[in-house]
Design an enzyme around this catalytic site. Structure first.
Site, PDB file in Angstrom:
ATOM      1  N   LYS A 114      38.820  28.544  40.491  1.00  0.00           N
ATOM      2  CA  LYS A 114      37.867  29.654  40.274  1.00  0.00           C
ATOM      3  C   LYS A 114      38.428  30.603  39.238  1.00  0.00           C
ATOM      4  CE  LYS A 114      40.379  33.031  42.586  1.00  0.00           C
ATOM      5  NZ  LYS A 114      41.069  34.148  41.941  1.00  0.00           N
ATOM      6  N   ASP A 121      40.914  34.037  49.589  1.00  0.00           N
ATOM      7  CA  ASP A 121      40.027  33.302  48.682  1.00  0.00           C
ATOM      8  C   ASP A 121      39.496  32.001  49.289  1.00  0.00           C
ATOM      9  OD1 ASP A 121      40.428  35.212  46.753  1.00  0.00           O
ATOM     10  OD2 ASP A 121      41.895  34.038  45.605  1.00  0.00           O
TER      11      ASP A 121
HETATM   12  O1  C5P Z   1      45.021  36.607  51.579  1.00  0.00           O
HETATM   13  P1  C5P Z   1      46.070  36.163  50.618  1.00  0.00           P
HETATM   14  O2  C5P Z   1      47.176  35.402  51.284  1.00  0.00           O
HETATM   15  O3  C5P Z   1      45.526  35.453  49.430  1.00  0.00           O
HETATM   16  O4  C5P Z   1      46.711  37.487  50.042  1.00  0.00           O
HETATM   17  C1  C5P Z   1      47.965  37.556  49.426  1.00  0.00           C
HETATM   18  C2  C5P Z   1      48.420  39.002  49.350  1.00  0.00           C
HETATM   19  O5  C5P Z   1      47.595  39.744  48.448  1.00  0.00           O
HETATM   20  C3  C5P Z   1      48.310  39.750  50.670  1.00  0.00           C
HETATM   21  O6  C5P Z   1      49.491  39.635  51.402  1.00  0.00           O
HETATM   22  C4  C5P Z   1      48.082  41.181  50.213  1.00  0.00           C
HETATM   23  O7  C5P Z   1      49.315  41.773  49.873  1.00  0.00           O
HETATM   24  C5  C5P Z   1      47.306  41.033  48.938  1.00  0.00           C
HETATM   25  N1  C5P Z   1      45.835  41.169  49.091  1.00  0.00           N
HETATM   26  C6  C5P Z   1      45.299  42.421  49.355  1.00  0.00           C
HETATM   27  N2  C5P Z   1      43.924  42.555  49.479  1.00  0.00           N
HETATM   28  C7  C5P Z   1      43.121  41.493  49.335  1.00  0.00           C
HETATM   29  C8  C5P Z   1      43.660  40.210  49.068  1.00  0.00           C
HETATM   30  C9  C5P Z   1      45.028  40.081  48.949  1.00  0.00           C
HETATM   31  O8  C5P Z   1      46.012  43.409  49.488  1.00  0.00           O
HETATM   32  N3  C5P Z   1      41.800  41.648  49.447  1.00  0.00           N
END
Ligand code: C5P
Length: 296
Positions: free
Chosen positions: A11, A142
């Site tokens: 994406k 995501d």
């Molecule tokens: O959810 P994911 O593992 O992809 O997120 C990785 C990191 O990115 C999270 O630990 C967080 O620090 C940050 N994040 C965030 N807000 C979001 C998505 C991700 O703060 N909406």
């Protein structure tokens, strides 16, 4: 039970604004996800042997990690636990999407595994779909987008509250530039200076204009200049290679050039193959990889 092969597309985010900070430490977003035809492929093969085994064929920058840390493996593990089934699976993953690149490669792999296993094990009822969606959100912000199965989705909340949009991007070729290094997402959010209410309200207006232009059927010249990504604020000053490639694309006449997600990929939307080739040529002095892609 027969095996199954699935495509796992990448994406880009055509828009990303951070609208707030949440009590759980995550950030609330307003984002526009767009799936593209740069893809990994996955084969899921039920096995006589208990457990989950993952083998990776690297065609990009993948660095071997313990399989239990790989989102494809973790998605399979979550599926068998969530549906209370005994795991017995071989996964083969051919990796073409650069990792740590803002292209959602790992998240896409996780969604593809959930989707594939739900087919193999015939867990397709509405209640099963709801359980899959919960498993997806638990694996990463995501992952729900890739499970949703739409080319374009508006994302809110952590990115898991989705609305499919039937956008018409017109004739286009995307030029993607991966600088060869990863940008870890948590550090980007940690370094972000959160925008104030006035900046967020300007962004919401820009977002509505972007969506309107993308509903009109006009090509990238109409909508690409309206793309925004708040996560560029902390990343571009710290990563000159990304900023330089972005500047080169703009100087070569790209209607809009922007980082995807938390980086490191920069992309531009061209209105023709010839324009895309010209933009790709402008990136020649930059070391890294260039891909041409389409929304798909
Ligand atoms: O959810 P994911 O593992 O992809 O997120 C990785 C990191 O990115 C999270 O630990 C967080 O620090 C940050 N994040 C965030 N807000 C979001 C998505 C991700 O703060 N909406």
């Amino acid at each position: 039970m027969k095996g199954l092969s699935v495509l796992s597309r990448a994406k880009v985010n055509l828009f990303l604004e951070v609208t707030g900070r949440r009590p759980d430490g995550y950030h609330d977003l307003l984002t526009l996800f767009a799936r593209i035809n740069l893809a990994d492929s996955l084969t899921l093969r039920p096995s006589a042997k208990p457990g989950i085994r993952l083998s990776v064929v690297n065609k990009s920058n993948f660095v071997p990690i313990p399989q239990e840390k790989n989102l494809a493996w973790r998605a399979a593990d979550a599926f068998y636990r969530g549906f209370r089934l005994e795991p017995a699976l071989d996964i083969r993953l051919v990796k073409r999407i650069p990792a740590g690149a803002g292209l959602g490669g790992g998240s896409s792999n996780a969604a593809a595994v959930l989707e594939g296993l739900s087919r193999l094990h015939r867990r397709r009822s509405p209640a099963d779909r709801r359980r899959l969606a919960r498993l997806a959100a638990g694996l990463g912000s995501d992952v729900p987008f890739f499970l949703a199965g739409s080319v374009f989705c508006e994302g809110r909340g952590r990115g898991e509250k989705l609305k499919a949009l039937a956008l018409k991007p017109g004739r286009h070729t995307l030029v993607l530039y991966f600088p060869g290094f990863q940008v870890p997402t948590p550090g980007v959010y940690a370094a972000l200076e959160r925008p104030g209410p006035a900046a967020v309200s300007v962004s919401r207006r820009d977002y509505r204009r972007l969506i309107k232009a993308m509903f009109s059927g006009a090509g990238p010249a109409a909508w690409a200049p309206l793309m925004r990504n708040r996560l560029e604020d902390p990343v571009l000053p710290a990563r000159p290679a990304i900023a330089r490639a972005r500047a080169r694309l703009s100087a070569a006449g790209a209607a809009g050039a922007m980082m995807s997600g938390s980086g490191s990929t920069v992309f531009a939307a061209a209105g023709s193959r010839a324009e895309a080739a010209r933009l790709a040529r402008a990136l020649k002095p930059c070391k890294g990889m260039v891909f041409l892609a389409e929304f798909a």
